[in-house]
Design an enzyme around this catalytic site. Structure first.
Site, PDB file in Angstrom:
ATOM      1  N   VAL A 216     -90.361   9.032 -19.675  1.00  0.00           N
ATOM      2  CA  VAL A 216     -89.891  10.407 -19.522  1.00  0.00           C
ATOM      3  C   VAL A 216     -90.686  11.353 -20.419  1.00  0.00           C
ATOM      4  O   VAL A 216     -91.148  12.411 -19.980  1.00  0.00           O
ATOM      5  CB  VAL A 216     -88.384  10.509 -19.821  1.00  0.00           C
ATOM      6  CG1 VAL A 216     -87.938  11.966 -19.874  1.00  0.00           C
ATOM      7  CG2 VAL A 216     -87.581   9.745 -18.777  1.00  0.00           C
ATOM      8  N   GLY A 217     -90.859  10.970 -21.677  1.00  0.00           N
ATOM      9  CA  GLY A 217     -91.589  11.823 -22.605  1.00  0.00           C
ATOM     10  C   GLY A 217     -93.019  12.076 -22.169  1.00  0.00           C
ATOM     11  O   GLY A 217     -93.520  13.206 -22.245  1.00  0.00           O
TER      12      GLY A 217
ATOM     13  N   TYR B 135     -74.287   2.859 -24.679  1.00  0.00           N
ATOM     14  CA  TYR B 135     -75.311   3.872 -24.439  1.00  0.00           C
ATOM     15  C   TYR B 135     -74.664   5.202 -24.076  1.00  0.00           C
ATOM     16  O   TYR B 135     -75.075   6.262 -24.559  1.00  0.00           O
ATOM     17  CB  TYR B 135     -76.226   3.400 -23.310  1.00  0.00           C
ATOM     18  CG  TYR B 135     -77.375   4.323 -22.999  1.00  0.00           C
ATOM     19  CD1 TYR B 135     -78.425   4.473 -23.893  1.00  0.00           C
ATOM     20  CD2 TYR B 135     -77.431   5.025 -21.797  1.00  0.00           C
ATOM     21  CE1 TYR B 135     -79.499   5.308 -23.604  1.00  0.00           C
ATOM     22  CE2 TYR B 135     -78.491   5.853 -21.495  1.00  0.00           C
ATOM     23  CZ  TYR B 135     -79.526   5.994 -22.400  1.00  0.00           C
ATOM     24  OH  TYR B 135     -80.591   6.824 -22.120  1.00  0.00           O
TER      25      TYR B 135
ATOM     26  N   THR C 215     -80.233  11.989 -13.572  1.00  0.00           N
ATOM     27  CA  THR C 215     -79.795  10.849 -12.786  1.00  0.00           C
ATOM     28  C   THR C 215     -80.683   9.651 -13.131  1.00  0.00           C
ATOM     29  O   THR C 215     -81.471   9.698 -14.073  1.00  0.00           O
ATOM     30  CB  THR C 215     -79.867  11.183 -11.285  1.00  0.00           C
ATOM     31  OG1 THR C 215     -79.241  10.151 -10.549  1.00  0.00           O
ATOM     32  CG2 THR C 215     -81.298  11.384 -10.818  1.00  0.00           C
ATOM     33  N   ASN C 216     -80.585   8.561 -12.367  1.00  0.00           N
ATOM     34  CA  ASN C 216     -81.445   7.392 -12.584  1.00  0.00           C
ATOM     35  C   ASN C 216     -82.906   7.781 -12.366  1.00  0.00           C
ATOM     36  O   ASN C 216     -83.231   8.433 -11.372  1.00  0.00           O
ATOM     37  CB  ASN C 216     -81.068   6.278 -11.606  1.00  0.00           C
ATOM     38  CG  ASN C 216     -79.636   5.819 -11.783  1.00  0.00           C
ATOM     39  OD1 ASN C 216     -79.276   5.256 -12.803  1.00  0.00           O
ATOM     40  ND2 ASN C 216     -78.811   6.078 -10.780  1.00  0.00           N
ATOM     41  N   LEU C 217     -83.756   7.338 -13.282  1.00  0.00           N
ATOM     42  CA  LEU C 217     -85.151   7.764 -13.271  1.00  0.00           C
ATOM     43  C   LEU C 217     -86.107   6.598 -13.062  1.00  0.00           C
ATOM     44  O   LEU C 217     -85.797   5.452 -13.407  1.00  0.00           O
ATOM     45  CB  LEU C 217     -85.489   8.450 -14.595  1.00  0.00           C
ATOM     46  CG  LEU C 217     -84.622   9.659 -14.956  1.00  0.00           C
ATOM     47  CD1 LEU C 217     -84.854  10.058 -16.401  1.00  0.00           C
ATOM     48  CD2 LEU C 217     -84.906  10.824 -14.014  1.00  0.00           C
TER      49      LEU C 217
ATOM     50  N   HIS D  87     -84.775  -1.286 -15.689  1.00  0.00           N
ATOM     51  CA  HIS D  87     -83.797  -0.772 -14.743  1.00  0.00           C
ATOM     52  C   HIS D  87     -84.046  -1.354 -13.356  1.00  0.00           C
ATOM     53  O   HIS D  87     -85.054  -2.006 -13.113  1.00  0.00           O
ATOM     54  CB  HIS D  87     -83.852   0.758 -14.708  1.00  0.00           C
ATOM     55  CG  HIS D  87     -83.300   1.403 -15.947  1.00  0.00           C
ATOM     56  ND1 HIS D  87     -84.106   1.944 -16.914  1.00  0.00           N
ATOM     57  CD2 HIS D  87     -82.028   1.575 -16.365  1.00  0.00           C
ATOM     58  CE1 HIS D  87     -83.346   2.438 -17.889  1.00  0.00           C
ATOM     59  NE2 HIS D  87     -82.092   2.226 -17.584  1.00  0.00           N
TER      60      HIS D  87
ATOM     61  N   TRP E  54     -79.355  -8.890  -8.104  1.00  0.00           N
ATOM     62  CA  TRP E  54     -78.041  -8.880  -8.742  1.00  0.00           C
ATOM     63  C   TRP E  54     -77.044  -8.044  -7.954  1.00  0.00           C
ATOM     64  O   TRP E  54     -77.372  -6.953  -7.469  1.00  0.00           O
ATOM     65  CB  TRP E  54     -78.156  -8.305 -10.150  1.00  0.00           C
ATOM     66  CG  TRP E  54     -78.541  -9.335 -11.172  1.00  0.00           C
ATOM     67  CD1 TRP E  54     -79.329 -10.440 -10.991  1.00  0.00           C
ATOM     68  CD2 TRP E  54     -78.138  -9.348 -12.538  1.00  0.00           C
ATOM     69  NE1 TRP E  54     -79.448 -11.134 -12.164  1.00  0.00           N
ATOM     70  CE2 TRP E  54     -78.731 -10.491 -13.127  1.00  0.00           C
ATOM     71  CE3 TRP E  54     -77.351  -8.508 -13.331  1.00  0.00           C
ATOM     72  CZ2 TRP E  54     -78.547 -10.812 -14.482  1.00  0.00           C
ATOM     73  CZ3 TRP E  54     -77.171  -8.830 -14.662  1.00  0.00           C
ATOM     74  CH2 TRP E  54     -77.760  -9.972 -15.233  1.00  0.00           C
TER      75      TRP E  54
ATOM     76  N   ASP F  89     -71.984  -5.331 -10.455  1.00  0.00           N
ATOM     77  CA  ASP F  89     -72.521  -4.228  -9.665  1.00  0.00           C
ATOM     78  C   ASP F  89     -72.709  -2.956 -10.485  1.00  0.00           C
ATOM     79  O   ASP F  89     -73.498  -2.086 -10.142  1.00  0.00           O
ATOM     80  CB  ASP F  89     -71.569  -3.900  -8.506  1.00  0.00           C
ATOM     81  CG  ASP F  89     -71.895  -4.677  -7.241  1.00  0.00           C
ATOM     82  OD1 ASP F  89     -73.025  -5.192  -7.135  1.00  0.00           O
ATOM     83  OD2 ASP F  89     -71.025  -4.765  -6.368  1.00  0.00           O
TER      84      ASP F  89
END
Length: 312
Positions: A17-18, A138, A166-168, A181, A204, A271
């Protein structure tokens, strides 16, 4: 607006991200960026962070540094996830205040919202119910970061804002077999299975949970946009507004990677939350929308994975 000559520090500029924020800042013409190697600055060390801020005098700060991971890592190392993130956030936010930083943007996470909150997730749902147990540590750390920004704004008048991505996924993602992730983990699983001619890949969970995914460079654009256009104590969501089941995500990644075997879902594994979709009314009202589609973004990331792993 951030002046083009402003001194800008992206905490966590070496991460996915950075580094995306740094790329987009440079694309916008910002050249006065402050860099320091991770080995030279431990953000969990209060005295070292304080000295760094006194010496470098950043005017604007993007707080993207964090210890992150998937369900397995969050489950196995909750104390580390809570402690390390609390320390990073507290040190950077407090030093920003002490050194008169003009504006700070703190990157939270959509996991701060209650597990069973109504969908899509609105900003006001924060602290209205129990968290998802698999990443509670977290989430608690990120909530603390949000509250720090709010209270430094209230008590000291600091222009500190918090955004909830959101999820990245993106360039430079983490492909560690235990700590990554879901999206990068699936890219690596399918790629290795293709190379080894495996007949199937285990995934999974049931494949039913719905998730929203955003390309990191889109997030970076949103962060720069909000630094220039948003100043409020309340959090603001960043996402795409589009969701996909883990099963369909796996099928899409398998197609892009070229794996033609069977998908086997291990329902004995957790899940996580059944659904996580962010309400983007506030962000869209300000005039920002993402650009990169999920298919396009995964293709970019897979090419980056191949560059990172030329021997595979």
């Amino acid at each position: 607006m951030i002046p083009i000559t402003a001194r800008i520090y992206v905490a966590g500029h070496g991460g996915m991200v950075g580094s995306a924020i740094v790329r987009r800042l440079q694309d916008h013409g910002y050249k006065n960026l402050i860099f320091i190697d991770r080995s030279d600055l431990d953000l969990t060390d209060q005295s070292k962070v304080s000295e760094f801020f006194k010496r470098s005098k950043p005017e604007y700060v993007f707080l993207a540094a964090a210890k992150v991971g998937g369900i397995l890592a969050n489950n196995n190392y909750p104390a580390e996830f809570l402690y390390i993130n609390l320390m990073i956030q507290s040190n950077v936010i407090h030093s920003a205040y002490c050194n008169n930083v003009k504006k700070l943007l703190f990157l939270g996470s959509s996991c701060i919202y209650p597990k069973m909150a109504e969908q899509p997730l609105r900003e006001e749902y924060l602290l209205t119910g129990p968290l998802e147990p698999t990443n509670e540590a977290y989430a608690v750390a990120k909530i603390a970061g949000v509250k720090l920004c709010q209270f430094y704004r209230k008590q000291y008048g600091c222009d500190f804002i918090s955004v909830m991505p959101t999820n990245l996924y993106g360039i430079g993602d983490n492909y560690h077999p235990e700590n990554s992730h879901v999206l990068p983990a699936l890219i690596q699983k399918f790629h290795l299975a293709k190379l080894l001619n495996k007949p199937s890949v285990e995934i999974w969970g049931s494949g039913r949970p719905l998730r929203e995914f955003m390309f990191a460079d889109d997030l970076a654009d949103a962060c720069i946009f909000l630094m220039n256009n948003y100043s409020d104590k309340e959090v603001i969501n960043i996402g795409t507004g589009e969701e996909i089941s883990i099963r369909n995500l796996a099928l899409l990644i398998a197609e892009i990677v070229g794996f033609k075997g069977e998908l086997k879902f291990n329902t004995s594994k957790p899940d996580g939350a059944p659904r996580k979709l962010l309400d983007l009314s506030k962000l869209h009202a300000l005039g920002f929308k993402h650009k990169v589609s999920l298919r396009e973004g995964i293709a970019i990331v897979y090419r980056d994975y191949l560059r990172q792993n030329p021997r595979h």
